[in-house]
Write a protein that holds these residues in place. Structure first.
Motif, short mmCIF file in Angstrom:
data_model
loop_
_atom_site.label_atom_id
_atom_site.label_comp_id
_atom_site.label_asym_id
_atom_site.label_seq_id
_atom_site.Cartn_x
_atom_site.Cartn_y
_atom_site.Cartn_z
N ASN A 130 -37.72 -17.82 19.24
CA ASN A 130 -38.68 -18.94 19.13
C ASN A 130 -40.10 -18.54 19.53
O ASN A 130 -40.86 -19.35 20.07
CB ASN A 130 -38.24 -20.12 19.99
CG ASN A 130 -37.22 -21.00 19.31
OD1 ASN A 130 -36.99 -20.88 18.12
ND2 ASN A 130 -36.61 -21.88 20.07
N LYS A 131 -40.46 -17.28 19.27
CA LYS A 131 -41.77 -16.79 19.72
C LYS A 131 -42.91 -17.58 19.11
O LYS A 131 -43.87 -17.93 19.80
CB LYS A 131 -41.92 -15.30 19.37
CG LYS A 131 -43.19 -14.67 19.92
CD LYS A 131 -43.20 -13.17 19.69
CE LYS A 131 -44.43 -12.52 20.28
NZ LYS A 131 -44.41 -11.04 20.11
N GLU A 132 -42.82 -17.88 17.83
CA GLU A 132 -43.88 -18.65 17.17
C GLU A 132 -44.01 -20.03 17.81
O GLU A 132 -45.12 -20.54 18.02
CB GLU A 132 -43.58 -18.77 15.68
CG GLU A 132 -44.67 -19.50 14.90
CD GLU A 132 -44.40 -19.55 13.42
OE1 GLU A 132 -45.02 -20.39 12.72
OE2 GLU A 132 -43.58 -18.74 12.93
N THR A 133 -42.86 -20.61 18.14
CA THR A 133 -42.87 -21.94 18.77
C THR A 133 -43.46 -21.90 20.18
O THR A 133 -44.29 -22.74 20.53
CB THR A 133 -41.44 -22.50 18.81
OG1 THR A 133 -40.96 -22.69 17.48
CG2 THR A 133 -41.41 -23.84 19.55
N THR A 134 -43.02 -20.94 20.99
CA THR A 134 -43.52 -20.87 22.36
C THR A 134 -45.02 -20.59 22.39
O THR A 134 -45.75 -21.19 23.18
CB THR A 134 -42.77 -19.80 23.16
OG1 THR A 134 -42.89 -18.53 22.53
CG2 THR A 134 -41.31 -20.15 23.31
N TYR A 135 -45.48 -19.72 21.51
CA TYR A 135 -46.92 -19.44 21.45
C TYR A 135 -47.69 -20.69 21.04
O TYR A 135 -48.76 -20.98 21.59
CB TYR A 135 -47.20 -18.30 20.47
CG TYR A 135 -47.08 -16.91 21.07
CD1 TYR A 135 -46.14 -16.65 22.08
CD2 TYR A 135 -47.87 -15.86 20.63
CE1 TYR A 135 -46.02 -15.39 22.63
CE2 TYR A 135 -47.76 -14.60 21.17
CZ TYR A 135 -46.82 -14.36 22.16
OH TYR A 135 -46.71 -13.09 22.70
N ILE A 142 -53.22 -25.09 26.43
CA ILE A 142 -54.48 -24.55 26.93
C ILE A 142 -55.66 -25.19 26.20
O ILE A 142 -56.64 -25.62 26.83
CB ILE A 142 -54.51 -23.02 26.78
CG1 ILE A 142 -53.51 -22.37 27.74
CG2 ILE A 142 -55.93 -22.48 27.05
CD1 ILE A 142 -53.35 -20.87 27.56
N GLN A 143 -55.60 -25.24 24.88
CA GLN A 143 -56.71 -25.78 24.11
C GLN A 143 -56.96 -27.26 24.40
O GLN A 143 -58.09 -27.73 24.39
CB GLN A 143 -56.45 -25.57 22.61
CG GLN A 143 -56.52 -24.12 22.20
CD GLN A 143 -55.98 -23.88 20.80
OE1 GLN A 143 -55.38 -24.76 20.18
NE2 GLN A 143 -56.18 -22.67 20.29
N SER A 162 -53.04 -15.73 22.01
CA SER A 162 -51.83 -15.00 21.61
C SER A 162 -51.93 -13.53 21.98
O SER A 162 -50.92 -12.90 22.33
CB SER A 162 -51.58 -15.16 20.11
OG SER A 162 -52.66 -14.64 19.35
N GLU A 163 -53.12 -12.95 21.94
CA GLU A 163 -53.28 -11.56 22.36
C GLU A 163 -52.98 -11.40 23.85
O GLU A 163 -52.36 -10.42 24.27
CB GLU A 163 -54.71 -11.09 22.07
CG GLU A 163 -54.95 -9.62 22.44
CD GLU A 163 -56.36 -9.18 22.13
OE1 GLU A 163 -57.02 -8.59 23.03
OE2 GLU A 163 -56.82 -9.43 20.99
N TRP A 164 -53.41 -12.37 24.64
CA TRP A 164 -53.10 -12.35 26.07
C TRP A 164 -51.59 -12.45 26.29
O TRP A 164 -51.02 -11.67 27.05
CB TRP A 164 -53.82 -13.50 26.77
CG TRP A 164 -53.49 -13.67 28.22
CD1 TRP A 164 -53.46 -12.69 29.17
CD2 TRP A 164 -53.16 -14.90 28.90
NE1 TRP A 164 -53.13 -13.23 30.41
CE2 TRP A 164 -52.95 -14.58 30.27
CE3 TRP A 164 -53.04 -16.22 28.49
CZ2 TRP A 164 -52.60 -15.55 31.21
CZ3 TRP A 164 -52.72 -17.18 29.43
CH2 TRP A 164 -52.50 -16.85 30.77
N LEU A 165 -50.94 -13.39 25.61
CA LEU A 165 -49.50 -13.55 25.75
C LEU A 165 -48.76 -12.29 25.32
O LEU A 165 -47.80 -11.86 25.97
CB LEU A 165 -49.02 -14.76 24.94
CG LEU A 165 -49.61 -16.12 25.33
CD1 LEU A 165 -49.11 -17.20 24.37
CD2 LEU A 165 -49.28 -16.49 26.76
N ASP A 166 -49.21 -11.67 24.22
CA ASP A 166 -48.60 -10.42 23.75
C ASP A 166 -48.71 -9.33 24.81
O ASP A 166 -47.76 -8.57 25.04
CB ASP A 166 -49.29 -9.94 22.48
CG ASP A 166 -48.77 -10.64 21.23
OD1 ASP A 166 -47.64 -11.17 21.26
OD2 ASP A 166 -49.50 -10.63 20.22
#
Length: 213
Positions: A130-135, A142-143, A162-166
């Motif tokens: 569920n990576k797309e969902t969690t991101y 945040i936004q 998303s870069e930070w999460l990655d």
């Protein structure tokens, strides 16, 4: 001032904003944080904007439920100066993915009129599940609660959320899957902490937003 750091920690109970690179947190009596009341930043009504935004991506967020009994510490507690602080008032919502499976909750707490804390807890089988969902959930939170200004703040060091999460995901894998935290400080007068905690058969990802006071 901007601070972004990764912190390797042992697994601990509760939600903690840590102040050192490695620490053990002993359980202390949690004291309700009732004053002062902070009227800036996000509000309890912002959950409606989160619901609307995520619904467009087939992610369902339930109506908020108020938590005022002794279980409030399970939903709205953070660490301040090494000590747990529990909110006077807290609301929680269930988060369901596009398949109707509950993957976590979003909790907002503070005084009865104004929140100072938001926590998004998401539990999945792995970081890739569920990576797309969690991101999408973390980005929306945040936004909505902080600002839609991440890409304008060059000092953050990451072009996108998303870069930070990655990067945090990669650091987690490189650290032999130990619990880690990364902190973004002073974005629109808030502190944002992202933590990853391994469990027996799943991964807990937690986003914590606190207002600077």
């Amino acid at each position: 001032m901007f601070v972004n750091k990764f912190i390797l920690i042992p697994i601990i109970l509760g939600i903690a904003a840590v102040t050192s690179y490695a620490m053990l947190v002993s359980e202390e009596p949690s004291e309700p944080l009732t004053t002062p009341i902070y009227n800036s930043g996000f509000t309890y009504y912002d959950i409606e904007d989160i619901q609307t935004s995520l619904k467009e991506r087939d992610i369902f967020v339930s109506s908020p439920t108020a938590i005022t009994d002794h279980t409030i510490s399970q939903y709205c507690t953070f660490f301040e100066n090494g000590l747990p602080r529990t909110m006077e008032y807290c609301t929680t919502t269930a988060v369901l993915d596009s398949y109707g499976q509950t993957i976590g909750n979003i909790n907002i707490g503070g005084s009865t009129t104004s929140p100072i804390l938001a926590i998004a807890n998401l539990e999945t089988d792995s970081l890739e599940s569920n990576k797309e969902t969690t991101y999408a959930i973390f980005e929306t939170v945040i936004q909505t609660l902080v600002c839609d200004c991440w890409e304008e703040e060059e000092s953050i060091g990451f072009a996108t959320i998303s870069e930070w999460l990655d990067t945090v995901h990669t650091f987690y894998y490189d650290s032999d899957n130990r619990s880690i935290k990364s902190k973004i400080d002073n974005l629109s007068d808030t502190e944002i902490v992202f933590e990853i905690t391994p469990k027996d058969d799943s991964i807990l990802q937690t986003l914590i937003i606190t207002k600077h006071v």
